[in-house]
Design a protein around this motif. Sequence first.
Motif, short mmCIF file in Angstrom:
data_model
loop_
_atom_site.label_atom_id
_atom_site.label_comp_id
_atom_site.label_asym_id
_atom_site.label_seq_id
_atom_site.Cartn_x
_atom_site.Cartn_y
_atom_site.Cartn_z
N ALA A 140 -88.13 -20.87 52.90
CA ALA A 140 -86.85 -20.79 52.19
C ALA A 140 -86.99 -19.70 51.13
N MET A 143 -94.07 -22.43 51.80
CA MET A 143 -93.63 -22.50 53.19
C MET A 143 -94.11 -23.81 53.79
N THR A 144 -93.53 -24.15 54.90
CA THR A 144 -93.94 -25.32 55.66
C THR A 144 -94.47 -24.84 57.00
N LYS A 175 -95.14 -22.95 63.74
CA LYS A 175 -93.77 -22.72 63.28
C LYS A 175 -93.79 -22.71 61.76
N LEU A 204 -83.06 -19.35 55.30
CA LEU A 204 -84.20 -20.07 55.85
C LEU A 204 -84.76 -19.20 56.96
N GLU A 246 -91.60 -22.34 58.29
CA GLU A 246 -90.26 -22.43 57.70
C GLU A 246 -90.39 -21.98 56.25
N THR A 296 -87.36 -18.87 59.91
CA THR A 296 -88.20 -19.63 60.82
C THR A 296 -88.97 -18.60 61.64
#
Length: 112
Positions: free
Chosen positions: A64, A28-29, A60, A3, A62, A5
Amino acid sequence: MKLITAIIKPFKLEEVKQALFDAGVRGMTVTEARGFGRQKGHTELYRGAEYVVDFLPKLKLEIAVTDDQVDAAVEAVSKTANSGKIGDGKIFVLAMERAVRIRTGEVGDDAI
């Protein structure tokens, strides 16, 4: 699986998104965030009064990724988010124990 970040400046989002897509990352988030690091904010002048802005707007991300995508993803974010100025952000890479796609029940790399 990892992950990633990343904390970046908001105006760099589109460039970073395109660089990640070019690196093979498909999702992505993004979350709006506020924070500060070594620069500890800055002062601004508003209607003749000086005040301290210590929480600066950031994004931000995130992301994976599979183990073989980590280096390409980190490089993509690092190169495109870099403006050469203080406050460009940080990247953290964490081990991800498990991922599950809710819709299909796929797990691990297949869920990413």
